[in-house]
Scaffold this motif. Sequence first.
Motif, PDB file in Angstrom:
ATOM      1  N   THR A 224      39.770  67.000 -25.344  1.00  0.00           N
ATOM      2  CA  THR A 224      41.123  66.443 -25.407  1.00  0.00           C
ATOM      3  C   THR A 224      42.054  67.210 -24.490  1.00  0.00           C
ATOM      4  O   THR A 224      42.450  66.715 -23.432  1.00  0.00           O
ATOM      5  CB  THR A 224      41.640  66.456 -26.853  1.00  0.00           C
ATOM      6  OG1 THR A 224      41.583  67.801 -27.385  1.00  0.00           O
ATOM      7  CG2 THR A 224      40.812  65.530 -27.730  1.00  0.00           C
TER       8      THR A 224
ATOM      9  N   TRP B 278      32.229  62.805 -35.315  1.00  0.00           N
ATOM     10  CA  TRP B 278      32.131  64.201 -34.870  1.00  0.00           C
ATOM     11  C   TRP B 278      30.788  64.446 -34.203  1.00  0.00           C
ATOM     12  O   TRP B 278      29.774  63.908 -34.645  1.00  0.00           O
ATOM     13  CB  TRP B 278      32.299  65.139 -36.058  1.00  0.00           C
ATOM     14  CG  TRP B 278      33.718  65.387 -36.463  1.00  0.00           C
ATOM     15  CD1 TRP B 278      34.848  64.921 -35.861  1.00  0.00           C
ATOM     16  CD2 TRP B 278      34.151  66.160 -37.585  1.00  0.00           C
ATOM     17  NE1 TRP B 278      35.961  65.358 -36.535  1.00  0.00           N
ATOM     18  CE2 TRP B 278      35.558  66.123 -37.596  1.00  0.00           C
ATOM     19  CE3 TRP B 278      33.501  66.885 -38.573  1.00  0.00           C
ATOM     20  CZ2 TRP B 278      36.306  66.791 -38.561  1.00  0.00           C
ATOM     21  CZ3 TRP B 278      34.233  67.542 -39.532  1.00  0.00           C
ATOM     22  CH2 TRP B 278      35.635  67.497 -39.520  1.00  0.00           C
TER      23      TRP B 278
ATOM     24  N   PRO C 155      37.158  63.388 -30.702  1.00  0.00           N
ATOM     25  CA  PRO C 155      38.612  63.578 -30.758  1.00  0.00           C
ATOM     26  C   PRO C 155      39.244  63.048 -32.040  1.00  0.00           C
ATOM     27  O   PRO C 155      40.154  62.221 -32.016  1.00  0.00           O
ATOM     28  CB  PRO C 155      39.099  62.811 -29.525  1.00  0.00           C
ATOM     29  CG  PRO C 155      38.112  61.702 -29.379  1.00  0.00           C
ATOM     30  CD  PRO C 155      36.782  62.286 -29.782  1.00  0.00           C
TER      31      PRO C 155
ATOM     32  N   THR D 164      40.647  64.529 -35.903  1.00  0.00           N
ATOM     33  CA  THR D 164      40.957  65.643 -36.799  1.00  0.00           C
ATOM     34  C   THR D 164      41.162  65.103 -38.205  1.00  0.00           C
ATOM     35  O   THR D 164      41.867  64.105 -38.402  1.00  0.00           O
ATOM     36  CB  THR D 164      42.232  66.376 -36.332  1.00  0.00           C
ATOM     37  OG1 THR D 164      41.959  67.000 -35.074  1.00  0.00           O
ATOM     38  CG2 THR D 164      42.660  67.433 -37.335  1.00  0.00           C
TER      39      THR D 164
ATOM     40  N   ARG E 271      38.404  69.890 -37.129  1.00  0.00           N
ATOM     41  CA  ARG E 271      37.623  68.985 -36.294  1.00  0.00           C
ATOM     42  C   ARG E 271      36.512  69.732 -35.568  1.00  0.00           C
ATOM     43  O   ARG E 271      36.550  70.966 -35.442  1.00  0.00           O
ATOM     44  CB  ARG E 271      38.509  68.234 -35.303  1.00  0.00           C
ATOM     45  CG  ARG E 271      38.751  68.876 -33.943  1.00  0.00           C
ATOM     46  CD  ARG E 271      39.520  67.907 -33.036  1.00  0.00           C
ATOM     47  NE  ARG E 271      39.772  68.454 -31.707  1.00  0.00           N
ATOM     48  CZ  ARG E 271      39.089  68.125 -30.615  1.00  0.00           C
ATOM     49  NH1 ARG E 271      38.066  67.295 -30.708  1.00  0.00           N
ATOM     50  NH2 ARG E 271      39.409  68.639 -29.434  1.00  0.00           N
TER      51      ARG E 271
ATOM     52  N   PRO F 201      35.023  69.765 -31.879  1.00  0.00           N
ATOM     53  CA  PRO F 201      35.293  69.260 -30.523  1.00  0.00           C
ATOM     54  C   PRO F 201      34.010  68.842 -29.819  1.00  0.00           C
ATOM     55  O   PRO F 201      32.918  69.331 -30.132  1.00  0.00           O
ATOM     56  CB  PRO F 201      35.941  70.466 -29.836  1.00  0.00           C
ATOM     57  CG  PRO F 201      35.365  71.644 -30.556  1.00  0.00           C
ATOM     58  CD  PRO F 201      35.179  71.218 -31.976  1.00  0.00           C
TER      59      PRO F 201
ATOM     60  N   GLU G 100      45.739  64.629 -27.048  1.00  0.00           N
ATOM     61  CA  GLU G 100      45.251  65.280 -28.261  1.00  0.00           C
ATOM     62  C   GLU G 100      44.536  64.300 -29.201  1.00  0.00           C
ATOM     63  O   GLU G 100      44.683  63.092 -29.102  1.00  0.00           O
ATOM     64  CB  GLU G 100      46.420  65.944 -28.995  1.00  0.00           C
ATOM     65  CG  GLU G 100      47.084  67.065 -28.222  1.00  0.00           C
ATOM     66  CD  GLU G 100      48.054  66.568 -27.158  1.00  0.00           C
ATOM     67  OE1 GLU G 100      48.636  67.423 -26.459  1.00  0.00           O
ATOM     68  OE2 GLU G 100      48.225  65.331 -27.010  1.00  0.00           O
ATOM     69  N   SER G 101      43.798  64.872 -30.141  1.00  0.00           N
ATOM     70  CA  SER G 101      42.988  64.090 -31.065  1.00  0.00           C
ATOM     71  C   SER G 101      43.822  63.218 -32.006  1.00  0.00           C
ATOM     72  O   SER G 101      44.987  63.510 -32.281  1.00  0.00           O
ATOM     73  CB  SER G 101      42.117  65.030 -31.908  1.00  0.00           C
ATOM     74  OG  SER G 101      42.931  65.906 -32.679  1.00  0.00           O
TER      75      SER G 101
END
Length: 358
Positions: free
Chosen positions: A35, A93, A96, A98, A121, A123, A180-181
Amino acid sequence: MAVVTVDPTAPDPAVIAAAAAQLRAGELVAFPTETVYGLGANALDEQAVARIYAAKGRPAWNPVIAHVPSIEAARALAREWPRSAECLAQAFWPGPLTLVVPKASSVPDVATAGLDAVAVRIPQHPVALALLRAAGVPIAAPSANRFTQVSPTTAAHVERSLGARVPLILDGGPCAVGIESTVVDCTGDDVIILRPGMLGRESLEAVLAPLGVVVRHAVRTVAHDTPEQAPNIDTPRSPGMADRHYAPRADVWLFDTHQREEIARSLRQWRQTRREAGQSEAPVHALLRAGPLVETNGELSVGMRYVPMPSCPVDYARALYGALHEADDASAGLVLIEAPPHDPAWDGVRDRLTRAAR
């Protein structure tokens, strides 16, 4: 401050081990994710997490995300692990996304802004995953930049924003996603999207529908930029919910395509006002999807950097922060941004643009 290049396809074990040792010792390390670049610290070390807040100038009411290498490591940070969290973790998972879940007592309050929930999360970046596995501890890692400024998608962005505030930057190349996620709250009966990202509502609903779980967007709560204002607001349950965020230093005008002629007139007036006030000409960066603004005599193009933006939301997200960093590097006085379509696929991009323009 050191910048160390790491091959993202085959991270050097010695470099990763040295960075992991710094994290275990309570130091900060900036590293790439898919991200944006994160500013990492041992998420279970209260003093180390406090160093993140100090380096970023981040207000204490803004929680951070704990990054882990496995679902088992995520469960260890949770007091309860909801079915919705398990289904989403299995489906998305590393990636991106959370998840906000009830926090275990081992997670210090400084990492959650005093909330009884923790954001976690896994990554999807080889360097990040290698670092997490070598460190053996969860890594708290908000974006590696000063608070409210444009998030970094390259190591050079991190270096310019934080400088000596971060002892080590791992340079794993540009980030693939670019914003961002997606952050979702799994602590209640419904799953609530707190911060949109490139993983959208439809994808989440497809996974959770068999459970009968409803996915909905949070009602946007505006959080202000300074800690002094925090007592007047509800504590955000997610990072990235400040009113002004992801923002270049210049003023930002966000406009819809049908407003292009109006923006052209406003730009002429803006320049005239500056001239009358004796101010110097300032560069204008225009992030446009439908070609340059309407020209009558060529005056709009003077001092303007035209940045054609992609029509695909995935490509747009990947390019966005780089374009905003270029505006900062050029000391732009104004950034014009043509807004994307009102379509769910653009929710994450629209969220970032809306906050940048406040």
